[in-house]
Scaffold this motif. Structure first.
Motif, mmCIF file in Angstrom:
data_model
loop_
_atom_site.group_PDB
_atom_site.id
_atom_site.type_symbol
_atom_site.label_atom_id
_atom_site.label_comp_id
_atom_site.label_asym_id
_atom_site.label_seq_id
_atom_site.Cartn_x
_atom_site.Cartn_y
_atom_site.Cartn_z
ATOM 1 N N GLY A 1 0.793 -1.217 0.000
ATOM 2 C CA GLY A 1 0.000 0.000 0.000
ATOM 3 C C GLY A 1 0.828 1.270 0.000
ATOM 4 O O GLY A 1 0.303 2.361 -0.266
ATOM 5 N N LEU A 2 2.131 1.166 0.308
ATOM 6 C CA LEU A 2 2.985 2.353 0.301
ATOM 7 C C LEU A 2 3.297 2.825 -1.116
ATOM 8 O O LEU A 2 3.682 3.973 -1.331
ATOM 9 N N LEU A 3 3.173 1.913 -2.085
ATOM 10 C CA LEU A 3 3.422 2.254 -3.481
ATOM 11 C C LEU A 3 2.142 2.021 -4.282
ATOM 12 O O LEU A 3 1.321 1.178 -3.921
ATOM 13 N N SER A 4 1.989 2.732 -5.372
ATOM 14 C CA SER A 4 0.830 2.494 -6.226
ATOM 15 C C SER A 4 1.030 1.207 -7.016
ATOM 16 O O SER A 4 2.160 0.782 -7.284
ATOM 17 N N ASP A 5 -0.088 0.588 -7.420
ATOM 18 C CA ASP A 5 0.004 -0.621 -8.238
ATOM 19 C C ASP A 5 0.744 -0.336 -9.547
ATOM 20 O O ASP A 5 1.496 -1.172 -10.047
ATOM 21 N N ASP A 6 0.540 0.871 -10.090
ATOM 22 C CA ASP A 6 1.192 1.219 -11.356
ATOM 23 C C ASP A 6 2.709 1.225 -11.219
ATOM 24 O O ASP A 6 3.424 0.720 -12.096
#
Length: 563
Positions: A75-80
């Protein structure tokens, strides 16, 4: 060095298998330097090669599939970003997030990750097929993260409050049961259980909800959620543990039973506490699959092990295990009970609460709300024809006196007490109001203990302890003394430690000690007598383990600095 770099290039699939074989042959037979061979092949230009070699020399390569991935950190990074740059978040220590990537020179990936998270990014390297498989498994199209909902069964946790007609509470209940939130909470718990976490701390702050794990006795921050997640996350946990989601003004206690594939049954003890920023939740994880360690596995010296086994084989008397909260007292007592657990013995326990169920023991939970206390429970136990009695803790003079009476009438009694060392335990009991002559007649031995973290076997290296630490521990190392300390790696979350072991001191109540107790000798007097009889104090035992490379002197000082 050249061969190691070549292996890393192959592991990261920067060269093919046939290229690896061809380059290795030139490297070994023609003695051509690796950089020259790589330039001649045209696989790298001068600039990219220099950057690659520098990164491979300084950055560890890990087998990602052998690593316990912290799913909640996605969740700290976007899926993209995760999909585009092939990044796998591994762990977060303070303001640094460590990620796995496969391209050692992909500065754009690191820049984008730092820009998105607002914190520093540290990297380890892993084969691209491992990273691709992890992304497919955890963030694949139409898939749940690791199928966490299928991994977990919650026993009788779903509850509805039909009588509640307040709209915001109804809405909160609805949100708390929606799939994304259920999945998030399950991920937090599953990851903690998988990594051997003892406690999960869910802490509301003004603008965030902070998640911390207690690993090897030390809290580590693993995730920060936005503030709008406070109420839903805490409501979800309350629903799972049968707590009142409306009541936010007073503490509540509950429990959750879960079944994890591979981890078997796990019990969760849930405690809520109102703070100025909202309710804080602490979840204690009791993993039933771990079992009870043998007495020879908890860290006792050979001499202590022989002496303690002799104590627990006696037909009567009191054996006390002491130390601060979280020092492993209950685990040691369980190990002792498990060792003497036979078909010919009736072992009855009184605990608050029962942490591990042991086959063959008659284990009981106290319940103060109905008047079932340690003292009242002890009276009942004495009518159950016991051979061995385990009282979770001596909290008051009444419990102490009944325990002594039981020991003097032919029962072996085990219990615990919160004292810093073995000799001061006697003074604590006398202060409670127990007669010294009764203590001298009933107590057989006192085992005081602490838990120290163990050096990580994957990154331990020689080091020189700071002079300040040596002075505080009153140590003058010999010239041939070797000390080890973990430098920090992916396997230990860069802490340098992995797992814990006990350090102990065992006070045997012999005739000189008995005489001193009757005369109400001070803890110092008792300690001096015990040292004259070759007792090893906790700090000495810790120093011995540091000299053996098991732990560090700093860790010994951390847990024994009040000594």
């Amino acid at each position: 060095m050249n061969e190691n770099l070549l292996k890393k290039l192959r592991t990261l699939e920067l060269i093919s298998e046939s290229q690896y074989t061809e380059i290795l042959e030139k490297l070994l037979n023609q003695k051509i330097p690796l950089p020259q061979i790589l330039l001649e092949t045209g696989l790298f230009d001068q600039e990219r090669l220099a950057a690659t070699v520098k990164c491979l020399s300084e950055t560890p390569v890990i087998e990602l599939e052998d690593f316990n991935i912290d799913y909640s950190l996605f969740g700290l990074l976007s899926d993209d970003i995760i999909k585009k740059y092939k990044i796998i978040p591994l762990f977060k220590i303070r303001d640094t997030l460590t990620v796995a990537i496969s391209n050692p020179t992909d500065v754009t990936a690191i820049y984008e990750a730092e820009k998105y998270t607002g914190i520093s990014i540290d990297i380890v390297l892993s084969p691209p097929k491992h990273i691709a498989r992890a992304i497919e498994r955890y963030l694949g199209e139409g898939q749940e993260i690791e199928g966490v909902d299928d991994l977990i069964e919650v026993s009788d946790t779903e509850r509805t409050d039909d009588a509640e007609d307040i709209i915001d509470i109804n809405e909160l209940q609805k949100i708390a049961k929606e799939a994304p939130l259920v999945r998030l909470v399950n991920i937090i718990i599953f990851q903690a259980a998988q990594e051997g976490v003892s406690d999960i701390h869910i802490e509301p702050e003004k603008s965030t909800l902070k998640i911390r794990y207690r690993i090897d006795g030390v809290l580590q921050e693993v995730r920060t959620l936005p503030r709008q997640m406070k109420a839903p996350v805490i409501a979800r946990i309350k629903i799972m543990s049968h707590l009142d989601i409306i009541e936010k003004r007073k503490p509540q206690d509950g429990r959750i039973s879960m079944k994890f594939k591979d981890l078997k049954d796990v019990d969760l003890r849930v405690s809520t506490f109102p703070t100025t920023n909202g309710e804080k939740v602490v979840i204690r994880i009791l993993d039933k699959s771990k079992g009870i360690p043998g007495l020879d596995k908890i860290g006792l010296t050979e001499e202590m092990l022989v002496q303690f086994r002799e104590l627990i084989s006696k037909p009567n008397g009191i054996i006390l295990v002491t130390g601060p909260t979280g020092s492993g007292k209950t685990s040691t007592l369980y190990s002792a009970l498990n060792e003497i657990n036979t078909v010919s013995s009736n072992i009855v326990t009184l605990e608050d609460p029962v942490e591990f169920e042991i086959e063959g023991l008659n284990q009981g939970n106290i319940n103060t709300r109905v008047g079932f206390t340690f003292a009242s429970g002890l009276r009942s136990i004495l009518r159950q024809d016991p051979n061995v009695i385990f009282v979770g803790e001596v909290r008051d003079v009444e419990t102490a006196q009944i325990s002594i009476r039981a020991s003097l009438t032919g029962h072996l009694v085990f219990s615990s007490l919160h004292t810093n060392d073995a000799p001061s335990t006697i003074a604590r009991l006398i202060d409670m109001g127990v007669e010294p002559f009764l203590l001298a007649s009933s107590i057989r031995g006192i085992l005081a203990q602490r838990l120290v973290r163990v050096n990580c076997p994957d990154c331990a290296e020689e080091y020189t302890p700071p002079q300040e630490v040596l002075e505080r521990l009153h140590i003058t190392p010999r010239k041939d003394s070797v000390f080890l300390r973990g430098k920090g790696c992916a396997h230990c979350r860069k802490t340098g430690y992995k797992g814990r072991t006990g350090i102990f001191e065992l006070l045997i109540i012999n005739d000189p000690i008995k005489e001193a107790i009757i005369k109400q000798g001070s803890p110092t007097t008792l300690r001096d007598i015990a040292l004259a009889n070759n007792m090893t104090i906790i700090q000495q035992h810790g120093i011995a383990k540091a000299l053996a490379g098991t732990t560090t002197l700093e860790e010994v000082l951390r847990v024994t600095q009040e000594e």
